[in-house]
Write an enzyme that holds these catalytic residues in place. Structure first.
Site, mmCIF file in Angstrom:
data_model
loop_
_atom_site.group_PDB
_atom_site.id
_atom_site.type_symbol
_atom_site.label_atom_id
_atom_site.label_comp_id
_atom_site.label_asym_id
_atom_site.label_seq_id
_atom_site.Cartn_x
_atom_site.Cartn_y
_atom_site.Cartn_z
ATOM 1 N N ARG A 30 -14.344 10.009 21.581
ATOM 2 C CA ARG A 30 -14.612 9.367 20.290
ATOM 3 C C ARG A 30 -14.271 7.884 20.360
ATOM 4 N NH1 ARG A 30 -12.266 11.403 14.462
ATOM 5 N NH2 ARG A 30 -10.231 11.112 15.500
ATOM 6 N N ASP A 41 -2.717 11.637 11.954
ATOM 7 C CA ASP A 41 -3.372 10.454 12.506
ATOM 8 C C ASP A 41 -3.683 9.489 11.366
ATOM 9 O OD1 ASP A 41 -5.673 11.367 11.248
ATOM 10 O OD2 ASP A 41 -6.730 11.862 13.099
#
Length: 514
Positions: free
Chosen positions: A157, A437
């Site tokens: 990603r 996150d």
């Protein structure tokens, strides 16, 4: 190297070769102007929403939604994606994730990676070594880690279109972080991945329109042509983690139809986007984030539409994250946490998802057991959701519930802890037995900003004010520790109480890291 990190200068020499630098420069010169146009379009869309124009399905793309078509056939090593593990790109994480028993490891340069120059370069070097089979790690305690013979399929990603990489300049300007992360990984590894019988596979974050997907598709074609690789070799799963993208799922798949690996429910960022896009509307104020579970109508509608869209187009509909961390010190609390994981994964597989995410290797067998029991084939793409009818009203339904002092304190506490760690270079942070996150911190600060902006009433009748938030910040700060806590307090406090709303926490905080 056998340690957890390479010196950044050595990593730079290894991965930022002259040829790689030339390739990145070509990407930037070819696509930067279009990136800027699309970012300007985001700002225009926000102005329209602020003026009262709510999003809906696009009239001009109705033929794409109505016509029958499918994306390109699925590569063999992406047919079964029932459990995917995600995490940052440090050496130990990469080895453990590839060895975890998951179907896929998504190596993350985005929300679980603090984008220091050292982290980004070492991450690229670590992935190169993993693909080459040479990656090793020795812990400070002397424990050795290396890859098993067969591991998870790798996906990567890159950062989103809104971010830049300030350490790499093209014509005097910072390169797009998306192009840097994608381009460097692709240049160094695409041909080796193909030789191994797999391919360059990606996750694409935080898009807001099908035009942004079109830009990615053009980047893919350009990159493949430059390296002499057949078009369609790249495959990419798009995270539907913005409210605007939810109205353009068919169109996003259509733009990427030669390169598509489906869509994913990026639910934490989706909630953040919902708050952000409607931040100036008092009728879109959301309750405590602990109550924003996936059974709420606006979230269930988003899930149903995503699954229906993907299956109609012949591709995977991936579920969301289980962020729990096994609690070794408390078996009772651990079992409660794991039961939440089981219930969440059961909901996903019964809804029609073809796979799911976990953040910790210890959750892989739990999620796998649920999907094995209820999904006997590699996926359930052939299962249609023909009876689903999702309207704009469904996607925009505001959930009711209480706003509490406890919820306010939790947002501020977790946000401060996360940002302090992020500033120190760690973007994947265990907080209260959850692996957090940047998406969590974004929900925390945007929700508090929204409550202040509209003077939301707490369950005890008090109004949320700037003064209340500052007082809670002070109280929470006194309970916390950390080398960069003072900076975290300054950044987070300002973002929650200022008149203007910052689009992304990571954009503001990026100036504070090397």
């Amino acid at each position: 190297m056998t340690t957890s990190s390479l010196p950044s200068q050595e990593a730079e020499i290894q991965v930022l070769t002259p040829d790689a630098t030339t390739f990145l420069t070509k990407l930037a010169r070819q696509f930067e102007a279009r990136r800027q146009e699309l970012l300007a379009r985001r700002r225009t869309r926000q102005q329209q929403i602020d003026a009262g124009q709510l999003p809906g399905f696009l009239p001009e793309t109705a033929p794409i939604r109505e016509k029958e078509w499918t994306v390109a056939p699925i590569p063999p090593d992406l047919l079964d994606r029932r459990v995917e593990i995600t995490g940052p790109v440090d050496r130990k994480m990469i080895i453990n994730a590839l060895n975890s028993g998951a179907s896929v490891f998504m190596a993350d340069f985005e929300d679980s990676n603090s984008p220091t120059w050292m982290n980004n370069l070492e991450g690229q070097a670590n992935l190169r070594d993993a693909i080459g089979g040479t990656i090793r790690f020795v812990s400070p305690e002397g424990k050795h880690y290396q890859l098993n013979p067969r591991g998870a399929t790798l996906m990567v990603r890159p950062r989103g279109w809104h971010l830049e990489e300030k350490h790499f300049l093209v014509d005097g300007k910072s390169i797009s972080a998306s192009l840097f992360d994608f381009g460097l990984f692709f240049f160094q590894n695409a041909k080796r991945l193909i030789q191994k019988g797999t391919g360059p596979y990606f996750y694409l974050p935080k898009m807001e329109s099908h035009l942004e997907a079109r830009l990615w598709n053009d980047v893919f074609n350009f990159a493949q042509d430059e390296l002499g690789i057949a078009r369609g070799t790249i495959r990419a799963t798009v995270l539907i983690e913005t409210i605007l993208a939810a109205f353009e799922m068919d169109e996003i798949l259509y733009e990427l139809r030669e390169h598509s690996a489906g869509l994913n429910c990026g639910r934490w960022d989706y909630i953040f986007s919902f708050i952000k896009k409607f931040r100036n509307r008092p009728d879109f104020v959301l309750p405590d984030r602990s109550t924003l579970t996936m059974d709420k109508h606006f979230l269930k509608s988003y899930v149903d539409l995503l699954i229906q869209t993907c299956h109609r187009r012949g591709i995977h509909a991936m579920g969301g994250m289980a962020a729990q961390i096994p609690i070794k010190s408390d078996p009772v609390a651990n079992e409660r946490a794991l039961d939440k994981v089981r219930q969440d994964k059961l909901r996903e597989v019964q809804a029609g998802h073809d796979g799911t995410w976990v953040a910790h290797p210890g959750l892989v067998p739990i999620a796998k057991d649920i999907f094995d029991a209820h999904m006997k084939q590699p996926n359930q793409i052939s299962r249609p959701l023909a009876n689903v009818r999702v309207s704009p009203k469904d996607l925009l339904a505001v959930t009711e519930g209480k706003i509490t002092e406890e919820g306010l304190r939790w947002n501020i506490d977790v946000g401060l802890q996360y940002l302090e760690s992020w500033l120190r270079g760690s973007g994947c942070v265990p907080i209260y037995n959850l692996m957090e996150d940047a998406a969590t911190a974004e929900i925390c600060r945007s929700q508090v900003w929204q409550w202040v902006r509209h003077g939301a009433a707490l369950s005890d009748g008090r109004r949320v004010t700037q003064e209340m938030v500052r007082q809670v910040i002070t109280e929470q700060k006194n309970k916390l520790q950390g080398a960069r806590l003072a900076e975290a307090v300054e950044i987070f406090g300002h973002m929650m109480t200022s008149t203007d709303f910052a689009e992304f926490l990571t954009l503001v905080a990026y100036d504070y890291i090397d």
